[in-house]
Enzyme design. Structure first.
Site, PDB file in Angstrom:
ATOM      1  CB  SER A 174       0.097  10.058   1.285  1.00  0.00           C
ATOM      2  OG  SER A 174      -0.167  11.143   2.164  1.00  0.00           O
ATOM      3  CB  CYS A 175      -2.514   6.707   4.381  1.00  0.00           C
ATOM      4  SG  CYS A 175      -0.769   6.601   4.840  1.00  0.00           S
ATOM      5  NE  ARG A 224      12.108   5.976   4.816  1.00  0.00           N
ATOM      6  CZ  ARG A 224      11.053   6.330   4.116  1.00  0.00           C
ATOM      7  NH1 ARG A 224      10.411   5.438   3.420  1.00  0.00           N
ATOM      8  NH2 ARG A 224      10.643   7.568   4.100  1.00  0.00           N
TER       9      ARG A 224
HETATM   10  N1  LIG Z   1       1.111   0.636   3.323  1.00  0.00           N
HETATM   11  C1  LIG Z   1       0.463   1.752   3.564  1.00  0.00           C
HETATM   12  O1  LIG Z   1       0.004   2.025   4.676  1.00  0.00           O
HETATM   13  C2  LIG Z   1       0.231   2.749   2.456  1.00  0.00           C
HETATM   14  C3  LIG Z   1      -0.784   3.698   2.589  1.00  0.00           C
HETATM   15  C4  LIG Z   1      -1.031   4.597   1.568  1.00  0.00           C
HETATM   16  C5  LIG Z   1      -0.266   4.569   0.430  1.00  0.00           C
HETATM   17  N2  LIG Z   1       0.742   3.637   0.323  1.00  0.00           N
HETATM   18  C6  LIG Z   1       1.548   3.657  -0.905  1.00  0.00           C
HETATM   19  O2  LIG Z   1       1.167   2.552  -1.707  1.00  0.00           O
HETATM   20  C7  LIG Z   1       2.329   2.049  -2.410  1.00  0.00           C
HETATM   21  C8  LIG Z   1       2.517   0.580  -2.076  1.00  0.00           C
HETATM   22  O3  LIG Z   1       2.721   0.451  -0.690  1.00  0.00           O
HETATM   23  P1  LIG Z   1       2.563  -0.971   0.010  1.00  0.00           P
HETATM   24  O4  LIG Z   1       2.663  -0.700   1.465  1.00  0.00           O
HETATM   25  O5  LIG Z   1       1.364  -1.679  -0.523  1.00  0.00           O
HETATM   26  O6  LIG Z   1       3.902  -1.670  -0.482  1.00  0.00           O
HETATM   27  P2  LIG Z   1       4.200  -3.251  -0.630  1.00  0.00           P
HETATM   28  O7  LIG Z   1       3.487  -4.013   0.422  1.00  0.00           O
HETATM   29  O8  LIG Z   1       5.673  -3.359  -0.717  1.00  0.00           O
HETATM   30  O9  LIG Z   1       3.539  -3.628  -2.039  1.00  0.00           O
HETATM   31  C9  LIG Z   1       4.063  -3.272  -3.285  1.00  0.00           C
HETATM   32  C10 LIG Z   1       3.927  -4.468  -4.221  1.00  0.00           C
HETATM   33  O10 LIG Z   1       4.210  -4.058  -5.561  1.00  0.00           O
HETATM   34  C11 LIG Z   1       5.094  -5.025  -6.129  1.00  0.00           C
HETATM   35  N3  LIG Z   1       5.882  -4.445  -7.219  1.00  0.00           N
HETATM   36  C12 LIG Z   1       7.143  -3.940  -7.193  1.00  0.00           C
HETATM   37  N4  LIG Z   1       7.522  -3.523  -8.415  1.00  0.00           N
HETATM   38  C13 LIG Z   1       6.487  -3.785  -9.249  1.00  0.00           C
HETATM   39  C14 LIG Z   1       6.288  -3.590 -10.633  1.00  0.00           C
HETATM   40  N5  LIG Z   1       7.236  -3.049 -11.399  1.00  0.00           N
HETATM   41  N6  LIG Z   1       5.103  -3.975 -11.192  1.00  0.00           N
HETATM   42  C15 LIG Z   1       4.133  -4.530 -10.400  1.00  0.00           C
HETATM   43  N7  LIG Z   1       4.282  -4.749  -9.076  1.00  0.00           N
HETATM   44  C16 LIG Z   1       5.439  -4.373  -8.499  1.00  0.00           C
HETATM   45  C17 LIG Z   1       5.965  -5.434  -4.955  1.00  0.00           C
HETATM   46  O11 LIG Z   1       6.667  -6.635  -5.239  1.00  0.00           O
HETATM   47  P3  LIG Z   1       8.139  -6.841  -4.579  1.00  0.00           P
HETATM   48  O12 LIG Z   1       7.894  -6.913  -3.105  1.00  0.00           O
HETATM   49  O13 LIG Z   1       8.605  -8.101  -5.213  1.00  0.00           O
HETATM   50  O14 LIG Z   1       8.956  -5.624  -4.956  1.00  0.00           O
HETATM   51  C18 LIG Z   1       4.920  -5.571  -3.877  1.00  0.00           C
HETATM   52  O15 LIG Z   1       4.269  -6.832  -3.902  1.00  0.00           O
HETATM   53  C19 LIG Z   1       3.504   2.940  -1.968  1.00  0.00           C
HETATM   54  O16 LIG Z   1       3.654   3.984  -2.896  1.00  0.00           O
HETATM   55  C20 LIG Z   1       3.032   3.503  -0.644  1.00  0.00           C
HETATM   56  O17 LIG Z   1       3.616   4.758  -0.344  1.00  0.00           O
HETATM   57  C21 LIG Z   1       0.982   2.718   1.285  1.00  0.00           C
END
Ligand SMILES: NC(=O)c1ccc[n+]([C@@H]2O[C@H](COP(=O)([O-])OP(=O)(O)OC[C@H]3O[C@@H](n4cnc5c(N)ncnc54)[C@H](OP(=O)(O)O)[C@@H]3O)[C@@H](O)[C@H]2O)c1
Length: 360
Positions: free
Chosen positions: A158-159, A205
């Site tokens: 994770s980050c 949340r």
């Molecule tokens: N944001 C951060 O700072 C961060 C940092 C490190 C790691 N992460 C990890 O990275 C992951 C994504 O986080 P994020 O912040 O990028 O979330 P996000 O902005 O919600 O992006 C996730 C994307 O995936 C899409 N999605 C959902 N179900 C899917 C499927 N079955 N097939 C393909 N695409 C799908 C979502 O669409 P819908 O919105 O339509 O569902 C959304 O566009 C999480 O596990 C998070 O813990 C995030």
């Protein structure tokens, strides 16, 4: 020049878009090429949100939607909209690695269908629901040396794990960590609602992300212990989300085996940042979090916030861009892994892998 690593992105949200953009903005990542994206959203919105980003600013290039994909700086990237991995076009795509950035597939049982449907390998953008759910977990610069060609599902952790493990590892190797308490102050994420709404199994949340400091559950202690197993049972963590768009901090409180003082800790961190300048940095400037927006380091140690109590109790503040830093780590791990399964090792990551495997 050897052929580039061909990656597909699954989930084009905050991390998926940052991965693409980090690739496009970088001057030394020619060894990776995005050949497809899978995302439920429509093409016009995907192009728009790549071009205009409230956090990272306007994309320094041109992004357009075309009939079946995105045209980024003149390069066509086909886009698919398969929510079910078994229905993805993976078999017909010529690619090496899926970057799973949706967060929707946290278990081996949920990830395996990608492999069964033709994905050669998967790099996951979160720790998954436990060590058993992936073949290996990497914090870049710490344990890249354990990547190998037989692994199929790897997590880039994770980050927060990427930010805190290098710092704890340094403290432990330099002074011995008896126990540590970690508090993450994390910016808001898309798993929180703007205003109160039914949302998550974690009741807090459901509360407005923009109005409150919201304590949330965190697996950070387990994530750290996965990387530094000899510290198992001695790490605890908690996390709060704070109403800002990006950039987070971790407060590290550690009981040390050997006495120290702030100057000695500063020297330890400055030297570490000199050895791994792409991953670690130190600052003695009076910063606030926004100053680290779009910063690619895993961790920036705030030298002015180092405190030592009674010689053996250290308290630190570590900054990190949870989006941009992590997206860059996804690419680093992809390059390091490719060094094991392709004939195209990236020279910088190969060197880091060698350092980490030798335990230096
Ligand atoms: N944001 C951060 O700072 C961060 C940092 C490190 C790691 N992460 C990890 O990275 C992951 C994504 O986080 P994020 O912040 O990028 O979330 P996000 O902005 O919600 O992006 C996730 C994307 O995936 C899409 N999605 C959902 N179900 C899917 C499927 N079955 N097939 C393909 N695409 C799908 C979502 O669409 P819908 O919105 O339509 O569902 C959304 O566009 C999480 O596990 C998070 O813990 C995030």
């Amino acid at each position: 020049m050897s052929s580039p690593l061909r990656v597909a992105i699954n989930g084009y949200g905050r991390i998926g878009r940052c991965v693409l953009r980090a690739l496009m903005e970088s001057h030394d990542r020619d060894s990776i090429k995005v050949v497809a994206i899978n995302e439920p959203a429509d093409l016009e919105s995907m192009a728009y949100l790549t071009q205009y980003d409230s956090t990272h600013g306007v994309f320094p290039g041109r992004v357009q939607a075309f009939d079946h994909g995105l045209r980024v700086n003149g390069e066509d990237i086909p886009v698919f909209h398969a929510a079910d991995p078994a229905r993805g076009p993976w078999k017909s795509l010529d690619f090496d690695l899926l970057l799973e950035c949706s967060g929707a597939f946290g278990t081996r049982a949920k990830l395996q269908p990608f492999i069964d449907a033709g994905c050669p390998r998967i790099l996951v953008s979160n720790p998954g629901h436990g060590a058993a759910e992936v073949d290996y977990t990497v914090v870049h610069g710490i344990n890249d040396g354990g990547l190998n060609a037989d692994q199929r599902i790897v997590s880039a952790a994770s980050c927060t794990t990427n930010a805190v493990v290098p710092v704890l590892d340094l403290l432990d190797r330099g002074l011995g960590v008896r126990s540590a308490f970690l508090t993450t102050l994390h910016s808001v994420m898309n798993d929180q609602p703007m205003i109160d709404g039914y949302h998550h199994t974690d009741l807090r949340r459901t509360r407005s992300a923009m109005q409150s400091i919201v304590p949330v559950a965190t697996g950070l202690a387990q994530g750290v212990e996965r990387m530094l197993p000899h510290l198992a049972g001695r790490i605890q963590a908690k996390a709060v989300r704070v109403p800002i768009l990006n950039v987070s901090a971790i407060e590290v409180s550690a009981n040390l085996a050997r006495p120290t003082d702030p100057q000695a800790l500063k020297t330890l961190f400055i030297e570490a940042a000199r050895i791994q300048p792409n991953l670690l940095a130190c600052t003695d400037q009076p910063h606030a979090s926004i100053d680290f927006n779009h910063d690619a380091h895993s961790a920036v140690i705030d030298l002015g916030q180092i405190r030592v109590n009674n010689g053996d109790f250290a308290n630190l503040l570590v900054w990190f861009d949870n989006e941009w830093g992590f997206a860059n780590r996804m690419l680093d791990v992809a390059q390091a892994w490719a060094g094991q399964f392709s004939d195209n090792p990236d020279p910088v990551t190969a060197e880091i892998a060698q350092i980490s495997s030798s335990g230096a």
